[in-house]
Design an enzyme around this catalytic site. Structure first.
Site, PDB file in Angstrom:
ATOM      1  N   ILE A   1       0.835  -1.203   0.000  1.00  0.00           N
ATOM      2  CA  ILE A   1       0.000   0.000   0.000  1.00  0.00           C
ATOM      3  C   ILE A   1       0.870   1.253   0.000  1.00  0.00           C
ATOM      4  O   ILE A   1       0.648   2.179  -0.785  1.00  0.00           O
ATOM      5  CB  ILE A   1      -0.946  -0.018   1.217  1.00  0.00           C
TER       6      ILE A   1
ATOM      7  N   ALA B   1      -3.967   1.774   8.894  1.00  0.00           N
ATOM      8  CA  ALA B   1      -3.219   0.522   9.060  1.00  0.00           C
ATOM      9  C   ALA B   1      -3.940  -0.401  10.038  1.00  0.00           C
ATOM     10  O   ALA B   1      -4.791  -1.198   9.650  1.00  0.00           O
ATOM     11  CB  ALA B   1      -1.793   0.832   9.519  1.00  0.00           C
TER      12      ALA B   1
ATOM     13  N   GLU C   1     -13.189  -2.033  17.982  1.00  0.00           N
ATOM     14  CA  GLU C   1     -14.190  -1.754  16.960  1.00  0.00           C
ATOM     15  C   GLU C   1     -15.436  -2.589  17.218  1.00  0.00           C
ATOM     16  O   GLU C   1     -15.336  -3.733  17.680  1.00  0.00           O
ATOM     17  CB  GLU C   1     -13.636  -2.074  15.567  1.00  0.00           C
TER      18      GLU C   1
ATOM     19  N   HIS D   1     -13.586   1.595   9.396  1.00  0.00           N
ATOM     20  CA  HIS D   1     -12.716   0.532   8.864  1.00  0.00           C
ATOM     21  C   HIS D   1     -13.165   0.133   7.454  1.00  0.00           C
ATOM     22  O   HIS D   1     -13.424  -1.040   7.169  1.00  0.00           O
ATOM     23  CB  HIS D   1     -12.722  -0.677   9.783  1.00  0.00           C
ATOM     24  N   ILE D   2     -13.196   1.121   6.567  1.00  0.00           N
ATOM     25  CA  ILE D   2     -13.680   0.888   5.200  1.00  0.00           C
ATOM     26  C   ILE D   2     -12.571   1.042   4.162  1.00  0.00           C
ATOM     27  O   ILE D   2     -12.849   1.155   2.968  1.00  0.00           O
ATOM     28  CB  ILE D   2     -14.843   1.839   4.854  1.00  0.00           C
TER      29      ILE D   2
ATOM     30  N   GLY E   1     -10.618  -0.985   2.762  1.00  0.00           N
ATOM     31  CA  GLY E   1     -10.715  -1.981   1.703  1.00  0.00           C
ATOM     32  C   GLY E   1     -12.144  -2.281   1.308  1.00  0.00           C
ATOM     33  O   GLY E   1     -12.397  -3.225   0.554  1.00  0.00           O
TER      34      GLY E   1
END
Length: 634
Positions: free
Chosen positions: A388, A465, A495, A518-519, A521
């Site tokens: 990445i 990350a 989370e 947490h989006i 991906g």
């Protein structure tokens, strides 16, 4: 290795439509005959409905057959087209076990209420001759139109299969396999010892309820009866548990392979997973579910774990390795999605959009350039120059950012990126800092108060990350004090497991802070890529033994399997390979190829051998000292 049975094989009475083949012959004939007809879909639908009613017993068979043929505008010349279509639609498990039928001529009967004209040429390819096909026959008019069926044929009548079995007067055990109620009636009449409901293509509740056994595939029948089969283990016995809303195409891939698949929408805590993991062969998770040693201790059949994401810190990789469980992730599949989100966040923070947007929704017009800047010419510091980080480097440079990077490993810089020797060197000069490091335990609080203090006043901070790599209270304080100009955070130490749980964080409500759930991906493209990549790696491992791209097993890309493949996972101690080869030599087994790779914990030995060996060989290999797991592929 399955050996031919010592006792005579029971007579097998196998239905044709939706059992030997995936489809109903008359339905397919109607589809062919009505090509170009505007009423094709309607008529074919009516015929299929009548087929289902006849098969589940809701109307009698002869009525179903008569009404279907009355709707069928077929001709003799359509039959060769039908045969070719049916040859391409033989049930998968029947096709792969074709050698079984050729090995036992005279023990398999195809008894069907379908029609001999299209059944005979299809089953002939499997060594089943016309003498062992009992079915109806069509009648035709002078122009070759199909007008009906021969009423003298017992299979055209209600109870026809029962009468046909009585006339055969078979001596010995008889097993009936089929998908319809008329197949069960053979057992009900006492003419078969067992009835197996074949559900590979269609499952009818009324039929399944009457069955002695349910067969998701023909492999299962052969396995239960210890008969020769093309696979070493029925795929329908492999259970898959997919958690956390893994993209639907992953489920489809596993189901198409023949596996059983269970779906759980959210993550599971340790107690819940311990309860669910028993009997599971493949576990699929994302980032919320932890695979701990306690979970592994409860996993009695686990072969592989698929992480449908990049990170694997939620999995006890060493524990999996020592239990012989291979772990696969998707290291590249969502790279572009995370890069695009990061670049978007950089621009949004630079223009202070997180402050401007809610004001507009509240009716407040705050047109001001205060604190806003272009990103062109600014210094972007990338911490972690992996897949990445490196791709972000290229994209960021293309929009005018000066790129600096730091990584604990030596990495080749791309484009005009500048390598920093230390983290401090990067922090002290970057206008924007973005984290792209892994979630290993030693990276906990990798960035804390002392690091934020080193950053330039007004600098922007991004973490896409792992949540625990940042000291969140320290970040919140740096933002409240005004030392940092803004932050974008997509990952958090704690989370919610599901979308129904509330999200709590010290970062809520802070100025110029962009929070996302947490989006990184979570794009259609990334999830689709992951949902294909991970199952394909796992299925390749199960089917061939390949461990290429496993994150915890020695990586081996194996050549094509030559005969039978023996897969042996053992503790990495001296002498195990010698013991394996001693067993093979004692049993006079011819080795066609052998491959070994080790890591600090395990050894992975793959041996291709001739098909001819004594069944006791497998038990002896399982008993080799320090064996963790052993399986056979063929």
């Amino acid at each position: 290795m399955s050996s031919p049975p010592t006792a005579p094989l029971p007579y097998l009475i196998i239905d044709f439509d939706s059992t030997f083949t995936q489809v109903e012959g008359l339905d397919e004939l109607a589809d062919i005959a009505l090509t170009g007809d505007p009423s094709r879909e309607k008529i074919v639908g009516e015929i299929r409905a009548l087929t289902d009613q006849g098969m589940n017993g809701s109307i009698n068979f002869s009525e179903s057959l008569r009404r279907r043929l009355a709707l069928l505008p077929a001709r003799r010349e359509h039959l060769p087209l039908l045969v070719e279509r049916l040859k391409g639609k033989v049930s998968d498990s029947i096709r792969r076990n074709g050698d079984f039928f050729r090995q036992f001529p005279g023990r398999v009967y195809i008894i069907s209420s379908g029609f001999r004209e299209f059944i005979e040429p299809v089953v002939a390819d499997f060594g089943i001759t016309a003498d062992y096909v009992l079915a109806n026959t069509f009648t035709y008019d002078q122009e070759g139109r199909i007008t009906g069926f021969d009423p003298e044929n017992v299979l055209s009548r209600d109870g026809g299969k029962i009468e046909q079995l009585r006339r055969l007067d078979l001596t010995g055990d008889v097993y009936a396999l089929g998908d319809g109620y008329t197949d069960y009636q053979i057992r009900e009449a006492g003419l078969a010892n067992r009835f197996y409901a074949f559900t590979e293509n269609v499952s009818r509740d009324a039929v399944v309820a009457c069955a002695d056994e349910i067969l998701p595939s023909f492999d299962e029948f052969l396995y239960q009866n210890k008969l020769p089969m093309s696979l070493s283990y029925p795929k329908n016995r492999i259970r898959v548990l997919l958690l956390e809303n893994v993209e639907a195409s992953a489920e489809k891939l596993f189901r198409d392979e023949g596996y059983q698949v269970d779906i759980v929408a959210g993550g599971l805590d340790e107690d819940e997973l311990v309860e669910r993991i028993q009997g599971v062969s493949i576990l699929g998770i994302r980032s919320k579910t932890n695979v701990t040693q306690r979970v592994l201790d409860a996993a009695n059949r686990l072969i592989a774990v698929g992480a449908f994401c990049i990170g694997t810190n939620q999995i006890d990789l060493t524990g999996c390795m020592k239990k012989g469980v291979a772990v696969f992730n998707a290291p590249f599949s969502n790279t572009r999605s995370v890069v695009e989100l990061t670049l978007a966040e950089i621009i949004m923070l630079a223009r202070r959009i997180p402050e401007k947007n809610p004001k507009m929704h509240q009716g407040e017009w705050d047109k001001s350039a205060k604190g806003a800047f272009e990103i062109r010419g600014k210094k972007l510091g990338i911490v972690g120059y992996g897949n990445i980080g490196a791709q972000l480097s290229v994209v960021a440079e293309a929009v005018g950012l000066q790129v600096y990077y730091y990584d604990v490993a030596e990495k080749l810089q791309l484009g005009n990126a500048t390598k920093c020797r230390t983290l401090d060197e990067l922090l002290q000069q970057a206008d924007i800092v973005t984290l792209h490091i892994d979630g290993r335990p030693e990276n906990k609080n990798f960035i804390g108060a002392e690091h934020f203090a080193q950053m330039q006043p007004g600098a922007l901070f991004i973490n896409n990350a792992r949540g625990h790599v940042v000291d969140v209270p320290a970040l919140a304080e740096a933002l409240r004090s005004g030392h940092l100009g803004g932050a974008a955070i997509d990952v958090f130490p704690h989370e919610p497991k599901t979308n129904d749980e509330s999200f709590e964080s010290e970062l809520r409500g802070l100025p110029n802070v962009l929070l996302t759930p947490h989006i990184g991906g979570s794009t259609a493209e990334a999830q689709r890529n992951i949902a294909h990549f991970v199952p394909e790696r796992i299925m390749d491992y199960i089917n061939s033994g390949n461990t290429q791209q496993s994150v915890n097993f020695p990586n081996i890309q194996l050549p094509e399997q030559q005969a039978h493949r023996l897969i042996h996972i053992h503790a990495n101690v001296p002498g195990v390979l010698a013991r394996i080869n001693n067993v093979l030599a004692t049993r006079h087994v011819n080795i066609l190829g052998q491959y070994l790779k080790t890591n600090e914990h395990i050894g992975y030995v793959i041996t291709d051998v001739d098909k001819q060996y004594e069944p006791e060989l497998l038990d002896e290999l399982r008993q080799v000292e320090h064996t963790i797991k052993f399986r056979v592929l063929y």
